[in-house]
Design a protein around this motif. Structure first.
Motif, PDB file in Angstrom:
ATOM      1  N   LYS A 170      11.675  15.842   0.417  1.00  0.00           N
ATOM      2  CA  LYS A 170      12.233  14.571   0.828  1.00  0.00           C
ATOM      3  C   LYS A 170      11.123  13.585   1.163  1.00  0.00           C
ATOM      4  CE  LYS A 170      16.111  12.940   3.423  1.00  0.00           C
ATOM      5  NZ  LYS A 170      16.856  12.576   2.281  1.00  0.00           N
ATOM      6  N   GLU A 171      11.242  12.380   0.639  1.00  0.00           N
ATOM      7  CA  GLU A 171      10.271  11.332   0.956  1.00  0.00           C
ATOM      8  C   GLU A 171      10.446  10.928   2.414  1.00  0.00           C
ATOM      9  OE1 GLU A 171      11.385   8.288  -1.826  1.00  0.00           O
ATOM     10  OE2 GLU A 171       9.884   8.952  -3.261  1.00  0.00           O
ATOM     11  N   ILE A 172       9.348  10.798   3.102  1.00  0.00           N
ATOM     12  CA  ILE A 172       9.396  10.372   4.492  1.00  0.00           C
ATOM     13  C   ILE A 172       9.129   8.875   4.533  1.00  0.00           C
ATOM     14  CG2 ILE A 172       8.397  10.666   6.784  1.00  0.00           C
ATOM     15  CD1 ILE A 172       7.542  13.489   5.863  1.00  0.00           C
ATOM     16  N   LYS A 173      10.199   8.134   4.755  1.00  0.00           N
ATOM     17  CA  LYS A 173      10.083   6.674   4.784  1.00  0.00           C
ATOM     18  C   LYS A 173      10.438   6.123   6.161  1.00  0.00           C
ATOM     19  CE  LYS A 173      10.984   5.538  -0.037  1.00  0.00           C
ATOM     20  NZ  LYS A 173      11.773   4.657  -0.904  1.00  0.00           N
ATOM     21  N   ALA A 174      10.277   6.932   7.168  1.00  0.00           N
ATOM     22  CA  ALA A 174      10.579   6.501   8.525  1.00  0.00           C
ATOM     23  C   ALA A 174       9.448   5.596   9.015  1.00  0.00           C
ATOM     24  CB  ALA A 174      10.751   7.707   9.432  1.00  0.00           C
ATOM     25  N   MET A 175       9.703   4.323   8.998  1.00  0.00           N
ATOM     26  CA  MET A 175       8.695   3.329   9.364  1.00  0.00           C
ATOM     27  C   MET A 175       9.247   2.417  10.458  1.00  0.00           C
ATOM     28  SD  MET A 175       6.240   4.130   7.310  1.00  0.00           S
ATOM     29  CE  MET A 175       5.087   2.778   7.283  1.00  0.00           C
ATOM     30  N   PHE A 176       8.365   1.632  11.003  1.00  0.00           N
ATOM     31  CA  PHE A 176       8.695   0.560  11.937  1.00  0.00           C
ATOM     32  C   PHE A 176       9.328   1.051  13.249  1.00  0.00           C
ATOM     33  CE2 PHE A 176       9.101  -1.342   7.598  1.00  0.00           C
ATOM     34  CZ  PHE A 176       7.928  -2.072   7.629  1.00  0.00           C
ATOM     35  N   PHE A 177       8.927   2.232  13.702  1.00  0.00           N
ATOM     36  CA  PHE A 177       9.438   2.735  14.980  1.00  0.00           C
ATOM     37  C   PHE A 177       9.249   1.722  16.117  1.00  0.00           C
ATOM     38  CE2 PHE A 177       8.446   4.941  19.030  1.00  0.00           C
ATOM     39  CZ  PHE A 177       9.734   5.346  19.350  1.00  0.00           C
ATOM     40  N   PRO A 178       8.052   1.151  16.291  1.00  0.00           N
ATOM     41  CA  PRO A 178       7.893   0.218  17.424  1.00  0.00           C
ATOM     42  C   PRO A 178       8.866  -0.963  17.356  1.00  0.00           C
ATOM     43  CG  PRO A 178       5.749   0.781  16.506  1.00  0.00           C
ATOM     44  CD  PRO A 178       6.785   1.323  15.560  1.00  0.00           C
ATOM     45  N   GLN A 179       9.104  -1.473  16.164  1.00  0.00           N
ATOM     46  CA  GLN A 179       9.992  -2.627  16.012  1.00  0.00           C
ATOM     47  C   GLN A 179      11.458  -2.242  16.246  1.00  0.00           C
ATOM     48  OE1 GLN A 179       7.517  -1.860  13.676  1.00  0.00           O
ATOM     49  NE2 GLN A 179       6.114  -3.423  14.435  1.00  0.00           N
ATOM     50  N   ILE A 180      11.853  -1.080  15.736  1.00  0.00           N
ATOM     51  CA  ILE A 180      13.235  -0.643  15.958  1.00  0.00           C
ATOM     52  C   ILE A 180      13.444  -0.349  17.434  1.00  0.00           C
ATOM     53  CG2 ILE A 180      14.989   1.093  15.423  1.00  0.00           C
ATOM     54  CD1 ILE A 180      13.541   1.471  12.689  1.00  0.00           C
ATOM     55  N   GLU A 181      12.477   0.357  18.027  1.00  0.00           N
ATOM     56  CA  GLU A 181      12.602   0.680  19.449  1.00  0.00           C
ATOM     57  C   GLU A 181      12.681  -0.597  20.287  1.00  0.00           C
ATOM     58  OE1 GLU A 181      10.552   3.582  22.693  1.00  0.00           O
ATOM     59  OE2 GLU A 181       9.175   2.295  21.567  1.00  0.00           O
ATOM     60  N   GLU A 182      11.796  -1.538  20.059  1.00  0.00           N
ATOM     61  CA  GLU A 182      11.809  -2.781  20.843  1.00  0.00           C
ATOM     62  C   GLU A 182      13.123  -3.535  20.648  1.00  0.00           C
ATOM     63  OE1 GLU A 182       9.273  -6.895  21.504  1.00  0.00           O
ATOM     64  OE2 GLU A 182       8.278  -5.192  20.572  1.00  0.00           O
ATOM     65  N   SER A 183      13.666  -3.499  19.453  1.00  0.00           N
ATOM     66  CA  SER A 183      14.932  -4.195  19.169  1.00  0.00           C
ATOM     67  C   SER A 183      16.082  -3.609  19.971  1.00  0.00           C
ATOM     68  CB  SER A 183      15.259  -4.114  17.678  1.00  0.00           C
ATOM     69  OG  SER A 183      14.244  -4.680  16.912  1.00  0.00           O
ATOM     70  N   VAL A 184      16.201  -2.296  19.940  1.00  0.00           N
ATOM     71  CA  VAL A 184      17.313  -1.662  20.650  1.00  0.00           C
ATOM     72  C   VAL A 184      17.098  -1.730  22.166  1.00  0.00           C
ATOM     73  CG1 VAL A 184      16.515   0.744  20.548  1.00  0.00           C
ATOM     74  CG2 VAL A 184      18.947   0.265  20.575  1.00  0.00           C
TER      75      VAL A 184
END
Length: 177
Positions: A142-156
């Motif tokens: 499986k391709e690992i395309k989990a990106m932008f954790f800091p931006q998603i976290e800050e958004s939520v």
């Protein structure tokens, strides 16, 4: 009702713990690339718990998909109130606009993969991390395309703190017993 609010906060507070773990583990990835996987798994669980906390605040119950507990962050996100989704997405879009994308563009060139720049597109990839990526040693392709954790976290977190400003400095898990 007090019990439900406490449960929502407890879910949220565990999310913060997993986020801190992810960030600390990630510091090791500069010299030990194998630490990217455990960091990413912890980050995925942090995001899942943040979204589940919001869901619990809105619905007063745990999130289930097809009557089963689920790690599907994208399905969970779609079940949130429209105004909540719009607020999270608005913050995310602003953060992405401000983010320097050179590292992402370099990674896309290097891997031949493209990474979504929208929130839902990212959540679709994050939903598989906790279940699939943690078993990468089994030969998952499986391709690992989990990106932008800091931006998603800050958004939520921005939306959670709008609803519950006192949660920003409140903690129950970190207190000495």
């Amino acid at each position: 009702m007090k019990e439900q609010k406490d449960k929502a906060f407890e879910i949220f507070d565990y999310g913060r713990c997993y986020s801190i773990a992810a960030k600390n583990i990630n510091k090791w990835s500069d010299t030990h690339m194998n630490f990217l996987i455990p960091s990413t798994v912890n980050a995925a669980f942090a995001l899942e718990l943040y979204f589940k906390s919001l869901y619990f605040l809105e619905k007063g119950k745990n999130f289930k998909k097809d009557n089963k507990y689920s790690h599907d962050i994208s399905a969970l996100y779609k079940e949130l109130n429209n105004s909540t989704r719009q607020n999270i997405e608005s913050v995310f879009n602003e953060l992405i606009k401000k983010r320097n994308m050179n590292d992402i563009e370099d990674l896309e060139k290097l891997t031949g993969m493209s990474f979504p720049r929208d929130l839902l597109g990212n959540l679709i990839f994050w939903k598989d991390v906790f279940v699939s990526v943690r078993y990468i040693y089994d030969g998952s392709k499986k391709e690992i395309k989990a990106m932008f954790f800091p931006q998603i976290e800050e958004s939520v977190l921005t939306v959670i703190y709008l609803l519950k400003p006192d949660w920003k400095n409140k903690t129950i898990l970190w207190k000495k017993v």
